[in-house]
Design an enzyme around this catalytic site. Sequence first.
Site, short mmCIF file in Angstrom:
data_model
loop_
_atom_site.label_atom_id
_atom_site.label_comp_id
_atom_site.label_asym_id
_atom_site.label_seq_id
_atom_site.Cartn_x
_atom_site.Cartn_y
_atom_site.Cartn_z
CB SER A 139 -2.54 -2.14 7.32
OG SER A 139 -3.00 -2.04 5.30
CE1 TYR A 185 -1.29 -7.89 5.43
CE2 TYR A 185 -2.21 -5.52 4.44
CZ TYR A 185 -0.85 -5.97 4.85
OH TYR A 185 0.32 -4.74 4.99
CE LYS A 238 -0.39 -5.74 9.13
NZ LYS A 238 1.12 -5.55 9.67
#
Length: 158
Positions: free
Chosen positions: A44, A57, A61
Amino acid sequence: MEVPKDYLDKIVGANLFGTINAIQIIGSKMIAAKRPGSIVNVSSLVSLQAIPEYLPYTVTKCGVDMVTKQFALELGSRNIRVNSINPTLVLTENIKNFLASGDTRDKTFIERTPLQRAAEVREIVNPILYLLSDYSSMVSGTTNVIDGGLMSSIWLKW
């Protein structure tokens, strides 16, 4: 500061350990079959930039990016390339519904993107196809940002 441990475990399990496990399985099968090839991880844009309230998150990532580099090193001698793509906001059905809900967080991505839009799914798939193809035969261990210029623009508006 208050991410519940069970939620953190869930995201780490899916994003980080899931990526490691998938590469171990796929890489082992490629080695056993003596097949060269390419593995592409989906990371990401936020692995490269912290954003508020996204700790699990962003951290996982970022881990996917390092897993990509580590496996590129480990599998390179077997002629197996490993790369990741790092897309911005992608107009999947979930994101379309989220944008329609009135929440402004993801709209901020679009406002700060020089191309002034989120990515279409095909705009993420095409770079993956390139990385899987022989056209990228010397590309391994890379993170490939697909962001419409977002990371190049630190200014909100003049």
